[in-house]
Design an enzyme around this catalytic site. Structure first.
Site, short mmCIF file in Angstrom:
data_model
loop_
_atom_site.label_atom_id
_atom_site.label_comp_id
_atom_site.label_asym_id
_atom_site.label_seq_id
_atom_site.Cartn_x
_atom_site.Cartn_y
_atom_site.Cartn_z
N SER A 134 15.06 13.91 33.92
CA SER A 134 14.01 14.29 32.81
C SER A 134 12.87 13.54 33.37
O SER A 134 12.86 12.49 33.93
CB SER A 134 14.22 14.12 31.52
OG SER A 134 13.14 14.48 30.83
N TYR A 147 16.62 9.05 23.65
CA TYR A 147 16.48 9.83 24.83
C TYR A 147 15.99 9.20 26.06
O TYR A 147 16.49 9.40 27.39
CB TYR A 147 16.03 11.28 24.53
CG TYR A 147 16.18 12.36 25.57
CD1 TYR A 147 17.54 13.02 25.76
CD2 TYR A 147 15.19 12.73 26.69
CE1 TYR A 147 17.61 13.99 26.80
CE2 TYR A 147 15.48 13.88 27.68
CZ TYR A 147 16.77 14.50 27.49
OH TYR A 147 16.84 15.62 28.67
#
Length: 277
Positions: A134, A147
């Site tokens: 990501s 995250y």
């Protein structure tokens, strides 16, 4: 010519599901795994092999991979680690058990599966491992600490793995998407309300005007610069099929922009930009 095989995790929706369809259309034998038996059943009805793999369960990882290897005669050409979850909330509001649970699904389970796949690829003399990271794997964002931590850890593990395997015929790549259309928002909401005591937080008003409001809106449309999951598939195909795959593939304008900003801005200014964004 023997049909190429690929195991993809997290195929119930979003990037994983799009990747399964994209690679099947290119002639790959796709093993589209999910953690939910119902999602596996749905994919089997759609013509996929769909082993159940719950990344927080080592027995599930082992049995799911064995199902794949039994179907292929003991070989596997590619692994696309994709299945992951989010855990929104400020770091100080994040229960330790919640962080531990997320790291199990986003890092430890990936590591477990990858370690089991590597000997198979070594024995057959080739293989591709692609990790779906990501933009938050190289920049941070408030209320996304769990995250962010999982993706930073994944990036570090993947970089080390790539260097360790550089003298072998195994190739390792990272895909680093920005905003992509998926069920992540819905899944994030479930995790937030399950784990975060937001009403008693020092950030309660921020949550109320931000995350809580966002999660309660049913038809809010796309995020700025959001792309469909198929945009990731184009990069994935290159990582799996190109003679010389890249180490990193960034997807969406924000992913490219943030990579540039982190290189040229001092930390305090980058923090300001991210906080305002």
């Amino acid at each position: 010519m023997t049909q190429r095989s690929v195991l993809i995790t997290g195929c119930s929706s979003g990037i994983g599901l799009a990747a399964a369809h994209s690679l099947r259309s290119r002639g790959w034998h796709v093993f589209a795994s999910c953690r939910s038996p119902d999602d596996c059943a749905r994919l089997i009805e759609d013509g996929f092999d769909s082993p159940q793999i719950e990344l927080r369960d080592s027995d599930s990882i082992r049995s799911g991979l064995q199902e794949v290897l039994k179907a292929t005669g003991g070989t596997l050409d590619a692994l696309f680690n994709n299945g992951a979850r989010g855990m929104p909330g400020a770091v100080e509001d994040l229960p330790t058990d919640a962080l531990r649970d997320l790291m199990e699904s986003n890092v430890v389970g990936w590591h477990d599966l990858t370690r089991q796949v590597i000997p198979v690829m070594r024995a057959q003399g080739h293989g591709r491992i692609v990790q779906n990271s990501s933009v938050l794997g190289y920049v941070a964002m408030r209320y996304r600490g769990a995250y962010v931590a999982s993706k930073h850890a994944l990036e570090g593990l993947t970089d080390s793995l790539r260097i360790e395997l550089r003298e072998t015929p195994l190739h390792v790549s990272l895909i680093q998407p920005g905003p992509i259309t998926s069920d992540m928002r819905k899944n994030n909401a479930q995790q937030f309300f399950e784990w975060i005591d937001w009403e008693n937080s020092a950030y309660s008003e921020d949550y109320r005007q931000g995350l809580v409001k966002r999660f309660s809106e049913k038809n809010e449309g796309l995020d700025p610069f959001e792309l469909p999951a198929e945009a990731v598939c184009k990069k994935l195909v290159h990582a799996l099929e190109a003679p010389r795959p890249r180490a990193r593939y960034r997807v969406t304008a924000p992913a490219h922009l943030m990579n540039g900003l982190r290189r040229i801005l001092p930390t305090t200014l980058l923090d300001w930009v991210v906080a305002k964004g």
